[in-house]
Write a protein that holds these residues in place. Structure first.
Motif: not given
Ligand code: GTP
Length: 319
Positions: A67, A96, A98, A101-102, A104-105, A107-108, A147, A150-151
């Motif tokens: 991060n 990331t 955070t 918002r870079r 984040l997607r 991660i999931t 984080l 943000a999620l």
């Protein structure tokens, strides 16, 4: 040029009681989670990794999140990420930023992929009928709560630029099929190598007052010199080449108007200001950890010479 020497520095570790309790809680909760998300600061990918946490969670797939990539050199972040992925089993990484918002997607997405692979390896045949569970761990101030906020657009987790804001574990439901466990920042027990400790102080993972702000500013300036990162210093009027360390602080103090009675420079206020500027990214992108290929392997891996002993001792007590 100025000669910097930090060999006199001693005892830069920080392991208050709540971290021992939090480590035990992580062990207890581990059976409930599917993936451990370990955050590290991209400026100090190995110094702020807390490999002890990787060790105690090694039965689960690991997602390493580098991060604050906005504050580190992009190429080095990628090299570090690849190095860490190759170092641990069952592991992937995401880079990331955070606050912007870079990443984040990813991660999931990566967490789901790791879980799928892990279940396949373990011979699971039926689909998972409950939400997937991610445990977020890391040293203080790497951005765990940010984080999660943000999620989770509900923004229920407290954040702050000081280490140790999160004091207890909390489960957060993100969507129907994902739950996150936030945990307090945990340092390895014991004392790190001096440079590792100074880096942790600079990134605010260790309380800066414990190490000393003057020392941290000196370390920061030594790093700026090493990286030939002079632009922000020049913007205050610092003249290069610099042969006198005091010239730097006095020039910044004069530029900022930080004066004591008698027109003396207010060095303390200036040092606090320089550290804030660093935290805010005003010195630009700068990776502090040296890439593993450019130094002896032992320098990379044994950053906490006595932490292993302490972690093992804790395990012995609990078993
Ligand atoms: N520049 C930058 N700052 C970030 C980023 N992510 C988080 N931060 C900042 O880092 C600071 C620490 O963030 P937190 O989310 O409180 O960190 P934490 O890991 O939960 O901290 P503890 O509660 O101490 O364990 C805050 O000031 C955040 O705004 C990032 O990607 N880039």
């Amino acid at each position: 040029m100025i000669n910097f020497d930090f060999s006199f520095v001693k005892g830069v570790g920080w392991y208050p009681g709540h971290m021992l309790k939090a480590t035990r809680d992580i062990r207890k909760q581990l059976k409930l989670v599917d993936v451990v998300v370990i955050l590290t600061d991209a400026r100090t990918p190995i110094s702020s990794l807390n490999e002890g946490l990787i060790k105690i969670t090694s039965t689960k797939p690991i997602l390493i999140v580098l991060n604050k990539a906005d504050l580190a050199e992009d190429e080095k972040t990628l090299e570090w990420a690849e190095y860490l992925k190759s170092k641990y089993e069952n592991c992937d990484y995401v880079i990331t930023e955070t606050l912007k918002r870079r990443g984040l997607r990813q991660i999931t997405d990566s967490a789901r992929k790791l879980i799928k692979e892990d279940r396949k390896k373990k011979g699971a045949t039926r689909p998972l009928l409950r939400p997937i569970r991610l445990m977020i761990v890391g040293v203080p101030n790497v951005g765990k709560s940010s984080l999660i906020n943000a999620l989770n657009r509900k923004k229920s987790t407290r954040t702050g630029p000081r280490p140790g804001v999160t004091r207890s574990q909390q489960w957060i439901t993100l969507a129907d099929d994902m739950e996150l466990l936030d945990t307090p920042g945990i340092m390895p027990p014991g004392n790190p190598l001096v440079e590792c400790g100074l880096r942790l102080g600079l990134i605010n993972a260790v309380k800066q007052d414990l190490i000393g702000k003057s020392l941290l500013v000196t370390y920061l300036i030594s790093q700026l010199f090493k990286h030939e990162n002079y632009n922000h210093l020049k913007s205050f009027g610092v003249k290069f080449p610099v042969t006198d360390y005091d010239h730097i602080l006095e020039t910044i103090s004069a530029k900022m108007g930080y004066k004591l009675p008698g027109n003396m420079p207010d060095i303390r206020k200036t040092e606090e200001y320089i550290l804030r500027e660093y935290t805010d990214g005003k010195f630009g992108k700068m990776t502090l950890d040296i890439h593993p290929d450019s130094q002896a392997k032992s320098d990379v891996t044994i950053l906490w010479p006595d932490a292993k002993i302490n972690m093992d001792a804790e395990e012995d007590k609990e078993s």
